[in-house]
Design a protein around this motif. Structure first.
Motif, PDB file in Angstrom:
ATOM      1  N   TYR A   4       0.854  -1.183   0.000  1.00  0.00           N
ATOM      2  CA  TYR A   4       0.000   0.000   0.000  1.00  0.00           C
ATOM      3  C   TYR A   4       0.894   1.239   0.000  1.00  0.00           C
ATOM      4  N   ARG A   5       0.441   2.271  -0.720  1.00  0.00           N
ATOM      5  CA  ARG A   5       1.170   3.536  -0.694  1.00  0.00           C
ATOM      6  C   ARG A   5       0.236   4.668  -1.096  1.00  0.00           C
ATOM      7  N   LEU A   6       0.635   5.867  -0.683  1.00  0.00           N
ATOM      8  CA  LEU A   6      -0.101   7.062  -1.084  1.00  0.00           C
ATOM      9  C   LEU A   6       0.181   7.374  -2.548  1.00  0.00           C
ATOM     10  N   ALA A   7      -0.821   7.843  -3.239  1.00  0.00           N
ATOM     11  CA  ALA A   7      -0.657   8.259  -4.634  1.00  0.00           C
ATOM     12  C   ALA A   7       0.133   9.568  -4.686  1.00  0.00           C
ATOM     13  N   THR A   8       0.878   9.721  -5.775  1.00  0.00           N
ATOM     14  CA  THR A   8       1.637  10.948  -6.023  1.00  0.00           C
ATOM     15  C   THR A   8       1.247  11.480  -7.401  1.00  0.00           C
ATOM     16  N   THR A   9       1.860  12.583  -7.772  1.00  0.00           N
ATOM     17  CA  THR A   9       1.577  13.140  -9.099  1.00  0.00           C
ATOM     18  C   THR A   9       2.009  12.180 -10.210  1.00  0.00           C
ATOM     19  N   ASP A  10       2.927  11.269  -9.925  1.00  0.00           N
ATOM     20  CA  ASP A  10       3.316  10.261 -10.919  1.00  0.00           C
ATOM     21  C   ASP A  10       2.193   9.279 -11.221  1.00  0.00           C
ATOM     22  N   ASP A  11       1.174   9.239 -10.370  1.00  0.00           N
ATOM     23  CA  ASP A  11       0.060   8.295 -10.511  1.00  0.00           C
ATOM     24  C   ASP A  11      -1.180   8.901 -11.154  1.00  0.00           C
ATOM     25  N   ILE A  12      -1.101  10.117 -11.627  1.00  0.00           N
ATOM     26  CA  ILE A  12      -2.307  10.798 -12.107  1.00  0.00           C
ATOM     27  C   ILE A  12      -2.997  10.040 -13.234  1.00  0.00           C
ATOM     28  N   ASP A  13      -2.261   9.536 -14.212  1.00  0.00           N
ATOM     29  CA  ASP A  13      -2.893   8.748 -15.285  1.00  0.00           C
ATOM     30  C   ASP A  13      -3.620   7.538 -14.709  1.00  0.00           C
ATOM     31  N   LEU A  14      -3.005   6.881 -13.734  1.00  0.00           N
ATOM     32  CA  LEU A  14      -3.614   5.728 -13.089  1.00  0.00           C
ATOM     33  C   LEU A  14      -4.874   6.141 -12.327  1.00  0.00           C
ATOM     34  N   LEU A  15      -4.830   7.265 -11.636  1.00  0.00           N
ATOM     35  CA  LEU A  15      -6.000   7.738 -10.901  1.00  0.00           C
ATOM     36  C   LEU A  15      -7.164   8.014 -11.840  1.00  0.00           C
ATOM     37  N   VAL A  16      -6.868   8.599 -12.993  1.00  0.00           N
ATOM     38  CA  VAL A  16      -7.920   8.857 -13.989  1.00  0.00           C
ATOM     39  C   VAL A  16      -8.507   7.534 -14.460  1.00  0.00           C
ATOM     40  N   ASP A  17      -7.653   6.581 -14.822  1.00  0.00           N
ATOM     41  CA  ASP A  17      -8.131   5.279 -15.302  1.00  0.00           C
ATOM     42  C   ASP A  17      -8.993   4.579 -14.259  1.00  0.00           C
ATOM     43  N   LEU A  18      -8.542   4.574 -13.008  1.00  0.00           N
ATOM     44  CA  LEU A  18      -9.285   3.891 -11.952  1.00  0.00           C
ATOM     45  C   LEU A  18     -10.617   4.581 -11.663  1.00  0.00           C
ATOM     46  N   ARG A  19     -10.637   5.895 -11.711  1.00  0.00           N
ATOM     47  CA  ARG A  19     -11.894   6.623 -11.486  1.00  0.00           C
ATOM     48  C   ARG A  19     -12.907   6.299 -12.580  1.00  0.00           C
ATOM     49  N   VAL A  20     -12.456   6.282 -13.828  1.00  0.00           N
ATOM     50  CA  VAL A  20     -13.353   5.972 -14.937  1.00  0.00           C
ATOM     51  C   VAL A  20     -13.823   4.513 -14.847  1.00  0.00           C
ATOM     52  N   GLU A  21     -12.923   3.606 -14.507  1.00  0.00           N
ATOM     53  CA  GLU A  21     -13.299   2.193 -14.355  1.00  0.00           C
ATOM     54  C   GLU A  21     -14.361   2.048 -13.262  1.00  0.00           C
ATOM     55  N   PHE A  22     -14.154   2.722 -12.144  1.00  0.00           N
ATOM     56  CA  PHE A  22     -15.115   2.713 -11.047  1.00  0.00           C
ATOM     57  C   PHE A  22     -16.474   3.260 -11.501  1.00  0.00           C
ATOM     58  N   LEU A  23     -16.465   4.430 -12.140  1.00  0.00           N
ATOM     59  CA  LEU A  23     -17.716   5.048 -12.579  1.00  0.00           C
ATOM     60  C   LEU A  23     -18.445   4.192 -13.606  1.00  0.00           C
ATOM     61  N   ASN A  24     -17.705   3.581 -14.520  1.00  0.00           N
ATOM     62  CA  ASN A  24     -18.338   2.721 -15.518  1.00  0.00           C
ATOM     63  C   ASN A  24     -18.962   1.492 -14.869  1.00  0.00           C
ATOM     64  N   GLU A  25     -18.342   1.005 -13.813  1.00  0.00           N
ATOM     65  CA  GLU A  25     -18.915  -0.158 -13.143  1.00  0.00           C
ATOM     66  C   GLU A  25     -20.201   0.194 -12.407  1.00  0.00           C
ATOM     67  N   ILE A  26     -20.240   1.361 -11.763  1.00  0.00           N
ATOM     68  CA  ILE A  26     -21.442   1.675 -10.980  1.00  0.00           C
ATOM     69  C   ILE A  26     -22.559   2.305 -11.798  1.00  0.00           C
ATOM     70  N   SER A  27     -22.210   2.956 -12.912  1.00  0.00           N
ATOM     71  CA  SER A  27     -23.277   3.616 -13.680  1.00  0.00           C
ATOM     72  C   SER A  27     -23.342   3.187 -15.137  1.00  0.00           C
ATOM     73  N   GLY A  28     -22.483   2.274 -15.556  1.00  0.00           N
ATOM     74  CA  GLY A  28     -22.477   1.823 -16.942  1.00  0.00           C
ATOM     75  C   GLY A  28     -21.591   2.702 -17.803  1.00  0.00           C
ATOM     76  N   PRO A  29     -21.124   2.150 -18.899  1.00  0.00           N
ATOM     77  CA  PRO A  29     -20.255   2.930 -19.793  1.00  0.00           C
ATOM     78  C   PRO A  29     -21.019   4.064 -20.463  1.00  0.00           C
ATOM     79  N   HIS A  30     -20.285   5.067 -20.857  1.00  0.00           N
ATOM     80  CA  HIS A  30     -20.845   6.224 -21.541  1.00  0.00           C
ATOM     81  C   HIS A  30     -20.186   6.364 -22.909  1.00  0.00           C
ATOM     82  N   PRO A  31     -20.757   7.164 -23.787  1.00  0.00           N
ATOM     83  CA  PRO A  31     -20.145   7.351 -25.112  1.00  0.00           C
ATOM     84  C   PRO A  31     -18.691   7.827 -24.981  1.00  0.00           C
ATOM     85  N   ALA A  32     -17.872   7.447 -25.945  1.00  0.00           N
ATOM     86  CA  ALA A  32     -16.445   7.772 -25.920  1.00  0.00           C
ATOM     87  C   ALA A  32     -16.213   9.272 -25.761  1.00  0.00           C
TER      88      ALA A  32
END
Length: 154
Positions: A4-32
């Motif tokens: 486990y570790r705290l996220a840093t600015t080096d993880d921003i792309d990963l944070l974006v990907d994980l947020r979108v993956e999370f949102l798509n799972e709870i609300s379904g995918p959206h148009p590109a």
């Protein structure tokens, strides 16, 4: 082996990907086009909020692969009797990819967020929970507020 570790600015792309993956799972995918617009806005948000500390995120890894994420947005509002200093952490984006569920990762991420909140003198944590996640939060003594939470999309 989980780490486990705290996220840093080096993880921003990963944070974006994980947020979108999370949102798509709870609300379904959206148009590109909609997803791409959101990704750009998330990138801007994380670039600012991770740096200034208004967004704190813990990441879990299993042999280098993402095994979970948990975060909180931090803000200050006028104090009240439940939160005298007005410092609030909004727990969000608690997400464990399907292959890593039911291994206690979310619970550990939540414990780390609670510890971080205490270290930062945050006196209130708030959140919305999915039905599946609710038992994890209740075990850590999250309760329903006495007054209803209302919203108005603008």
């Amino acid at each position: 082996m989980l780490t486990y570790r705290l996220a840093t600015t080096d993880d921003i792309d990963l944070l974006v990907d994980l947020r979108v993956e999370f949102l798509n799972e709870i609300s379904g995918p959206h148009p590109a086009e909609t997803e791409n617009e959101l990704r750009g806005l998330l990138m801007e948000y994380f670039e600012h909020a991770v740096v200034d500390g208004s967004y704190v995120c813990w990441l879990a890894f299993d042999h280098g692969a993402v095994a979970g994420v948990g975060a909180m947005a931090i803000w200050t509002k006028p104090g009240n009797y439940k939160c005298p200093n007005g410092k609030v952490g909004y727990v969000m984006n608690m997400y464990t990819p399907p292959a890593h569920r039911r291994q206690g990762i979310c619970s550990e991420l939540l414990r780390k967020l609670i510890a971080t909140a205490r270290e930062q003198d945050i006196t209130m944590l708030e959140m919305h929970a999915t039905i599946d996640g609710e038992p994890v939060y209740r075990k850590q003594h999250f309760t329903e507020p006495k007054s209803p939470f209302l919203e108005l999309p603008l």
